[in-house]
Design a protein around this motif. Structure first.
Motif, PDB file in Angstrom:
ATOM      1  N   SER A  83       0.831  -1.210   0.000  1.00  0.00           N
ATOM      2  CA  SER A  83       0.000   0.000   0.000  1.00  0.00           C
ATOM      3  C   SER A  83       0.864   1.257   0.000  1.00  0.00           C
ATOM      4  CB  SER A  83      -0.923   0.006   1.221  1.00  0.00           C
ATOM      5  OG  SER A  83      -1.818  -1.078   1.193  1.00  0.00           O
ATOM      6  N   ILE A  84       1.875   1.292   0.886  1.00  0.00           N
ATOM      7  CA  ILE A  84       2.707   2.491   0.968  1.00  0.00           C
ATOM      8  C   ILE A  84       3.564   2.634  -0.287  1.00  0.00           C
ATOM      9  CG2 ILE A  84       4.725   1.502   2.138  1.00  0.00           C
ATOM     10  CD1 ILE A  84       3.007   4.869   2.917  1.00  0.00           C
ATOM     11  N   SER A  85       3.962   1.525  -0.872  1.00  0.00           N
ATOM     12  CA  SER A  85       4.748   1.579  -2.104  1.00  0.00           C
ATOM     13  C   SER A  85       3.932   2.144  -3.257  1.00  0.00           C
ATOM     14  CB  SER A  85       5.278   0.186  -2.468  1.00  0.00           C
ATOM     15  OG  SER A  85       6.167  -0.291  -1.487  1.00  0.00           O
TER      16      SER A  85
ATOM     17  N   CYS B 131       8.463  -4.647   8.004  1.00  0.00           N
ATOM     18  CA  CYS B 131       8.687  -4.358   6.586  1.00  0.00           C
ATOM     19  C   CYS B 131       8.055  -3.022   6.215  1.00  0.00           C
ATOM     20  CB  CYS B 131       8.122  -5.472   5.715  1.00  0.00           C
ATOM     21  SG  CYS B 131       9.036  -7.025   5.803  1.00  0.00           S
ATOM     22  N   PHE B 132       6.837  -2.795   6.707  1.00  0.00           N
ATOM     23  CA  PHE B 132       6.148  -1.530   6.436  1.00  0.00           C
ATOM     24  C   PHE B 132       6.920  -0.350   7.021  1.00  0.00           C
ATOM     25  CE2 PHE B 132       3.418   1.902   7.858  1.00  0.00           C
ATOM     26  CZ  PHE B 132       2.679   2.205   6.718  1.00  0.00           C
ATOM     27  N   VAL B 133       7.320  -0.469   8.279  1.00  0.00           N
ATOM     28  CA  VAL B 133       8.026   0.629   8.940  1.00  0.00           C
ATOM     29  C   VAL B 133       9.337   0.935   8.221  1.00  0.00           C
ATOM     30  CG1 VAL B 133       9.221   1.311  11.059  1.00  0.00           C
ATOM     31  CG2 VAL B 133       6.950   0.270  11.181  1.00  0.00           C
ATOM     32  N   LEU B 134      10.048  -0.097   7.829  1.00  0.00           N
ATOM     33  CA  LEU B 134      11.333   0.097   7.161  1.00  0.00           C
ATOM     34  C   LEU B 134      11.156   0.772   5.802  1.00  0.00           C
ATOM     35  CD1 LEU B 134      14.261  -0.504   7.856  1.00  0.00           C
ATOM     36  CD2 LEU B 134      14.038  -2.690   6.676  1.00  0.00           C
ATOM     37  N   VAL B 135      10.242   0.258   4.987  1.00  0.00           N
ATOM     38  CA  VAL B 135      10.026   0.826   3.657  1.00  0.00           C
ATOM     39  C   VAL B 135       9.436   2.229   3.755  1.00  0.00           C
ATOM     40  CG1 VAL B 135       8.710   0.588   1.515  1.00  0.00           C
ATOM     41  CG2 VAL B 135       9.840  -1.404   2.510  1.00  0.00           C
TER      42      VAL B 135
ATOM     43  N   ALA C 264       6.232   6.311  11.188  1.00  0.00           N
ATOM     44  CA  ALA C 264       5.918   5.114  10.403  1.00  0.00           C
ATOM     45  C   ALA C 264       5.155   4.090  11.240  1.00  0.00           C
ATOM     46  CB  ALA C 264       7.210   4.496   9.854  1.00  0.00           C
ATOM     47  N   SER C 265       5.527   3.943  12.511  1.00  0.00           N
ATOM     48  CA  SER C 265       4.824   3.010  13.391  1.00  0.00           C
ATOM     49  C   SER C 265       3.385   3.456  13.632  1.00  0.00           C
ATOM     50  CB  SER C 265       5.562   2.892  14.731  1.00  0.00           C
ATOM     51  OG  SER C 265       6.853   2.356  14.548  1.00  0.00           O
ATOM     52  N   LEU C 266       3.196   4.745  13.840  1.00  0.00           N
ATOM     53  CA  LEU C 266       1.841   5.266  14.044  1.00  0.00           C
ATOM     54  C   LEU C 266       0.992   5.083  12.796  1.00  0.00           C
ATOM     55  CD1 LEU C 266       2.579   8.555  16.043  1.00  0.00           C
ATOM     56  CD2 LEU C 266       1.457   6.485  16.901  1.00  0.00           C
ATOM     57  N   MET C 267       1.586   5.265  11.630  1.00  0.00           N
ATOM     58  CA  MET C 267       0.865   5.033  10.384  1.00  0.00           C
ATOM     59  C   MET C 267       0.376   3.597  10.299  1.00  0.00           C
ATOM     60  SD  MET C 267       3.332   7.152   7.750  1.00  0.00           S
ATOM     61  CE  MET C 267       2.525   6.520   6.271  1.00  0.00           C
ATOM     62  N   TYR C 268       1.244   2.666  10.653  1.00  0.00           N
ATOM     63  CA  TYR C 268       0.855   1.252  10.596  1.00  0.00           C
ATOM     64  C   TYR C 268      -0.230   0.945  11.632  1.00  0.00           C
ATOM     65  CZ  TYR C 268       1.081  -3.787  10.307  1.00  0.00           C
ATOM     66  OH  TYR C 268       0.746  -5.110  10.134  1.00  0.00           O
ATOM     67  N   ASN C 269      -0.042   1.451  12.846  1.00  0.00           N
ATOM     68  CA  ASN C 269      -1.014   1.176  13.906  1.00  0.00           C
ATOM     69  C   ASN C 269      -2.384   1.762  13.595  1.00  0.00           C
ATOM     70  OD1 ASN C 269       0.914  -0.204  15.364  1.00  0.00           O
ATOM     71  ND2 ASN C 269       1.486   1.554  16.616  1.00  0.00           N
TER      72      ASN C 269
END
Length: 323
Positions: free
Chosen positions: A22-24, A166-170, A309-314
């Motif tokens: 999604s983020i990509s 993976c999400f946080v890193l990318v 990035a963590s907040l975005m995922y959460n």
């Protein structure tokens, strides 16, 4: 501790996009819009748009593969492919900021004002021997292996958090890349040869406009030129390095984020990675890839970017067990 992983174990993660996909795709769309805005000023915008379309097709092809064979292996492939595409997205930032005037003269002048010297010049000049050059180049070379080790560790031992890291890193990469698109700083390894060391030694940091729109030659880095890791770094830079993305240092920032991720799940993993991390941070200045201020800001910004990035995922994907 033994590891027994069934790569063909069925994993149901839904039929839609993984978070990293999604983020990509969001980054793909944002940069595609920017290409359309800057179309007349860019070198090969049509090719860049076509490449983005290929990435979209690849993404959905992997989703189709996963829907047919939903297991750990295909899940791993989907996420690792998106991470491997970072090798494309990094030099892609150059295609954008090459149309703007270079800003290195401001950062070199700031460096001189803060430290009364150019640390990237002085560091190697005072420690040129193989005993400094090789360990530091080894640390710099281990940038991607550090990420790979952390990602594989999560995959093997903490699979339920694998998608998140993976999400946080990318996403962290993309946050920095979006900044690099519009802030053209090439770093000492490109800027100093462009203006000449006589000017650098005289503290004359002149603006060079769109010089890097036409010049991408990377001169050999300082250090022990016959060293094994020195030549590994030189070879990798010849392939993928561009006069872009110097401020802040993503090498320092992303490796700091990797250390945060490692610390959260395994002290042993963190201690194993720590020497490479320290050497990498020092190497960014030693090989003149970055100004010292690039590395300092890279370090401190990493904590903010990791949190964002963590907040975005959460917020987008509920995982209450790992904040």
């Amino acid at each position: 501790m033994g590891v027994k992983i069934n790569l063909l174990e069925r994993v149901e993660s839904g039929k839609g996009l993984f978070a990293v996909e999604s983020i990509s795709l969001i980054y793909n769309a944002l940069t595609s819009i920017l290409i359309l805005i800057l179309y007349a000023r860019m070198d090969h915008p049509g090719v860049m748009l076509l490449e983005r379309l290929v990435i979209v097709v690849l993404t959905f092809a992997l989703i189709y593969l996963y829907s047919a064979f939903p297991c750990r292996l295909t899940a791993f492939v989907r996420m690792v492919v998106q991470m491997s595409l970072l090798a494309y997205w990094y030099p892609d930032t150059y295609e954008f900021n090459r149309v703007f005037d270079n800003l290195d003269h401001l950062f070199a002048a700031m460096e001189q004002s803060l430290f009364e010297c150019q640390p990237s010049v002085e560091f190697c000049a005072h420690f040129p021997s193989i005993w400094f050059s090789e360990p530091l180049n080894m640390g710099y070379f281990f940038y991607y292996p550090m990420m790979l080790i952390a990602v594989v560790y999560y995959f093997l031992f903490h699979f339920k958090w694998f998608e998140k890291i993976c999400f946080v890193l990318v996403t962290s990469f993309f946050i920095y890349y979006l900044f690099y698109l519009l802030v053209p700083v090439a770093g000492p390894q490109f800027y100093f040869p462009a203006i000449g060391m006589d000017r650098v030694n005289a503290c004359e940091f002149i603006p060079i406009g769109d010089y890097f729109n036409y010049n991408v030659l990377l001169f050999p880095a300082p250090g022990y030129e016959h060293g094994f890791f020195y030549n590994l770094v030189e070879a990798s830079q010849e392939i993928g390095e561009r006069p872009t993305a110097a401020f802040p240092s993503s090498h320092v920032a992303i490796s700091t984020i990797v250390m945060i991720m490692s610390w959260r799940v395994s002290r042993k993993l963190s201690y194993f990675l720590l020497p490479f991390y320290i050497l990498l941070c020092l190497a960014t200045v030693y090989i003149q890839a970055h100004y010292l201020i690039d590395s300092i800001v890279g370090f401190f910004s990493a904590f903010l970017v990791y949190r964002v990035a963590s907040l975005m995922y959460n917020k987008w994907f509920i995982t209450p067990t790992f904040k």
